[in-house]
Design a protein around this motif. Structure first.
Motif, mmCIF file in Angstrom:
data_model
loop_
_atom_site.group_PDB
_atom_site.id
_atom_site.type_symbol
_atom_site.label_atom_id
_atom_site.label_comp_id
_atom_site.label_asym_id
_atom_site.label_seq_id
_atom_site.Cartn_x
_atom_site.Cartn_y
_atom_site.Cartn_z
ATOM 1 N N GLU A 95 8.333 0.775 -6.770
ATOM 2 C CA GLU A 95 8.441 2.110 -7.356
ATOM 3 C C GLU A 95 9.759 2.237 -8.101
ATOM 4 O O GLU A 95 10.651 1.389 -7.979
ATOM 5 C CB GLU A 95 8.354 3.182 -6.269
ATOM 6 C CG GLU A 95 9.431 3.101 -5.197
ATOM 7 C CD GLU A 95 9.343 4.232 -4.182
ATOM 8 O OE1 GLU A 95 9.090 5.376 -4.601
ATOM 9 O OE2 GLU A 95 9.549 3.964 -2.987
ATOM 10 N N LEU A 108 8.998 6.541 -1.666
ATOM 11 C CA LEU A 108 7.843 6.056 -0.923
ATOM 12 C C LEU A 108 8.234 5.056 0.157
ATOM 13 O O LEU A 108 7.641 5.019 1.239
ATOM 14 C CB LEU A 108 6.815 5.435 -1.863
ATOM 15 C CG LEU A 108 6.105 6.389 -2.823
ATOM 16 C CD1 LEU A 108 4.997 5.651 -3.583
ATOM 17 C CD2 LEU A 108 5.527 7.596 -2.097
ATOM 18 N N ARG A 135 9.506 6.987 3.009
ATOM 19 C CA ARG A 135 8.390 7.594 3.731
ATOM 20 C C ARG A 135 7.682 6.552 4.599
ATOM 21 O O ARG A 135 7.286 6.837 5.734
ATOM 22 C CB ARG A 135 7.398 8.201 2.730
ATOM 23 C CG ARG A 135 6.422 9.181 3.350
ATOM 24 C CD ARG A 135 5.491 9.774 2.312
ATOM 25 N NE ARG A 135 6.189 10.485 1.255
ATOM 26 C CZ ARG A 135 5.579 11.088 0.250
ATOM 27 N NH1 ARG A 135 4.255 11.077 0.169
ATOM 28 N NH2 ARG A 135 6.276 11.706 -0.676
ATOM 29 N N LEU A 136 7.537 5.343 4.068
ATOM 30 C CA LEU A 136 6.933 4.255 4.834
ATOM 31 C C LEU A 136 7.790 3.913 6.049
ATOM 32 O O LEU A 136 7.272 3.691 7.153
ATOM 33 C CB LEU A 136 6.762 3.020 3.945
ATOM 34 C CG LEU A 136 6.220 1.760 4.612
ATOM 35 C CD1 LEU A 136 4.826 2.013 5.185
ATOM 36 C CD2 LEU A 136 6.195 0.596 3.619
ATOM 37 N N PHE A 187 -1.276 9.921 8.067
ATOM 38 C CA PHE A 187 -0.487 9.211 7.054
ATOM 39 C C PHE A 187 -1.337 8.947 5.815
ATOM 40 O O PHE A 187 -0.893 9.143 4.681
ATOM 41 C CB PHE A 187 0.020 7.892 7.643
ATOM 42 C CG PHE A 187 0.830 7.062 6.683
ATOM 43 C CD1 PHE A 187 2.129 7.402 6.368
ATOM 44 C CD2 PHE A 187 0.284 5.921 6.107
ATOM 45 C CE1 PHE A 187 2.876 6.632 5.496
ATOM 46 C CE2 PHE A 187 1.015 5.140 5.233
ATOM 47 C CZ PHE A 187 2.320 5.498 4.924
ATOM 48 N N SER A 233 -2.241 12.336 3.945
ATOM 49 C CA SER A 233 -1.099 13.036 3.352
ATOM 50 C C SER A 233 -0.478 12.265 2.198
ATOM 51 O O SER A 233 0.475 12.740 1.576
ATOM 52 C CB SER A 233 -0.030 13.305 4.422
ATOM 53 O OG SER A 233 0.476 12.091 4.946
ATOM 54 N N ASN A 234 -1.025 11.084 1.883
ATOM 55 C CA ASN A 234 -0.450 10.273 0.806
ATOM 56 C C ASN A 234 -1.474 9.829 -0.229
ATOM 57 O O ASN A 234 -1.284 8.808 -0.889
ATOM 58 C CB ASN A 234 0.236 9.038 1.405
ATOM 59 C CG ASN A 234 1.548 9.361 2.083
ATOM 60 O OD1 ASN A 234 2.535 9.678 1.423
ATOM 61 N ND2 ASN A 234 1.557 9.305 3.404
ATOM 62 N N ASP A 294 -1.939 10.950 -3.013
ATOM 63 C CA ASP A 294 -1.393 11.048 -4.367
ATOM 64 C C ASP A 294 -0.532 9.840 -4.725
ATOM 65 O O ASP A 294 0.065 9.796 -5.803
ATOM 66 C CB ASP A 294 -0.577 12.334 -4.520
ATOM 67 C CG ASP A 294 0.626 12.371 -3.577
ATOM 68 O OD1 ASP A 294 0.629 11.614 -2.572
ATOM 69 O OD2 ASP A 294 1.559 13.159 -3.833
ATOM 70 N N ASN A 295 -0.463 8.844 -3.850
ATOM 71 C CA ASN A 295 0.320 7.644 -4.129
ATOM 72 C C ASN A 295 -0.378 6.420 -3.526
ATOM 73 O O ASN A 295 -1.521 6.503 -3.099
ATOM 74 C CB ASN A 295 1.757 7.799 -3.601
ATOM 75 C CG ASN A 295 1.798 8.011 -2.097
ATOM 76 O OD1 ASN A 295 1.495 7.103 -1.332
ATOM 77 N ND2 ASN A 295 2.171 9.225 -1.668
ATOM 78 N N LEU A 343 0.581 4.515 -0.819
ATOM 79 C CA LEU A 343 0.841 4.197 0.580
ATOM 80 C C LEU A 343 -0.423 3.966 1.427
ATOM 81 O O LEU A 343 -0.424 3.098 2.307
ATOM 82 C CB LEU A 343 1.702 5.287 1.226
ATOM 83 C CG LEU A 343 3.189 5.264 0.856
ATOM 84 C CD1 LEU A 343 3.907 6.481 1.430
ATOM 85 C CD2 LEU A 343 3.844 3.983 1.357
ATOM 86 N N PRO A 344 -1.519 4.708 1.200
ATOM 87 C CA PRO A 344 -2.724 4.441 2.010
ATOM 88 C C PRO A 344 -3.242 3.013 1.891
ATOM 89 O O PRO A 344 -3.947 2.536 2.786
ATOM 90 C CB PRO A 344 -3.740 5.445 1.453
ATOM 91 C CG PRO A 344 -2.903 6.577 0.959
ATOM 92 C CD PRO A 344 -1.691 5.910 0.361
#
Length: 362
Positions: free
Chosen positions: A86, A104, A107-108, A162, A165-166, A168-169, A171-172
């Motif tokens: 990122e 991100l 957050r991870l 998790f 809530s992610n 939009d990016n 992370l999933p």
């Protein structure tokens, strides 16, 4: 004016998402692998590294540009760490297996920190269980099984939250490959619908959704076919067969669930309402538990006040005979059988089930 502002904001976000990502990864090894070769691999580009460098004074660095945010591996001398590519500076510690810095990655790191105590407790429980002598220590084993189920449920909730809530990016894409089988079909539909363009473009996400569609196709192949019988135990430990309840002149819902499955437990009140509405009109339910603990299964059935038939071989999801026969890889999952035992529909919500039964049980 507010609508114009929202439109402009959406356009800016879209442009930002499609812009080049300029990344800077500062790595630390604490001098544990001085001089070792370090590789950076983007998961959506196969197993061939996109860059490499050498550890000097316990440090290493990667800089570059790519088309969008994505998941990557940093590997060196047997160590491996997942990071998010990122904009900004990413702090990557191979010594601690942690990331940070850019949003991100921070957050991870926070997510992994939340999971760590739960993971440690699960390992502790498994370690203690491995030292028990059965059947002498059966009481202690039950206690440990209850603890494990508690921590497993906590882990499930953390991982599910998790992912949702992610969306939009990207992370999933880290959790979904190992977690998607724990999600219901409705949840997977919601994830696919709400996923951002960059998440939908992620190779790991694409693989998960492709595997899901193959699994769904296998399950849907049962529609129009007679059920396949199998034997398991009821809540009292007695051997029973699905044919004891199905193909006997009633419409039968076969409900795959487990005590640790939060979506399953959440769906039970609505299913109980449907059962109460039609139980005296030719409708029945058979719950197929994918639990491994009899105590957890019995406790859940009692606490949830589930009044129908129950079966389980207590082998869990992957090893359960029933889930193997019917290709069940995500729960809750249901099959509606006609009075002669033909599969009428699969994966019905309580509302869809209610409407179906209203038509056939007039």
């Amino acid at each position: 004016m507010r609508r114009i502002f929202i439109s402009l904001a959406a356009a800016m976000l879209s442009l930002a998402a499609s812009a080049q990502v300029k990344y800077n990864i500062n790595g630390d090894t604490r001098n544990q692998i001085e001089g070792a070769k370090v590789y950076l691999t983007f998961l959506d580009q196969g197993s061939i590294p996109v860059d490499s460098t050498v550890v000097k004074n316990g440090k290493f660095n990667f800089k570059g540009e790519t088309d969008m945010r994505k998941v990557a591996y940093i590997t060196a001398a047997g160590a491996a760490l997942k990071v998010i590519i990122e904009n900004g500076t990413v702090e990557a510690s191979l010594a601690d297996a942690t990331t940070g810095g850019a949003p991100l990655n921070a957050r991870l790191a926070a997510f992994n920190a939340r999971k760590r105590p739960c993971n440690l407790e699960m390992y502790r429980v498994m370690g203690e269980a491995s030292k028990l002598n059965m059947p002498a220590d059966s009481a202690k084993m039950k206690q440990l099984e209850a603890e494990y189920n508690k921590y497993s449920a906590e882990m499930y909730t953390m991982e599910r939250d998790f992912i949702f809530s992610n969306l939009d990016n990207v992370l999933p894409a880290i959790e979904l490959p190992s977690f998607w089988r724990n999600l219901s079909a409705a949840e997977l539909d919601e994830i696919e619908a709400k996923a951002s363009p960059e998440l939908k473009a992620n190779a790991e996400f694409v693989k998960v959704m492709s595997r899901r569609k193959v699994a769904d196709k296998k399950k849907n192949e049962w529609v129009g076919k007679k059920f396949v019988d199998f034997r398991a135990q009821n809540l009292e430990g007695k051997s029973v067969a699905l044919s004891d309840f199905a193909g006997k002149g009633k419409y039968v819902l076969v409900d795959f669930w487990a005590s640790w499955c939060a979506p399953c437990r959440k769906s039970m009140p609505a299913l109980k309402n449907v059962y109460d509405k039609y139980k005296d009109r030719g409708f029945d339910v058979v719950g197929i538990s994918l639990d491994t603990s009899r105590e957890a299964w019995q406790k859940a059935a009692k606490n949830l006040q589930l009044p129908w038939h129950h079966m389980s071989d207590l082998k869990g999801g992957p090893d359960s005979v029933a889930s193997a026969i019917y290709h069940v890889n995500a729960i809750p999952y249901t099959m509606l059988l006609s009075p002669d035992g033909t599969v009428m529909a699969t994966n019905l919500s309580a509302d869809s089930l209610d409407k179906t039964l209203a038509n056939v049980l007039k």
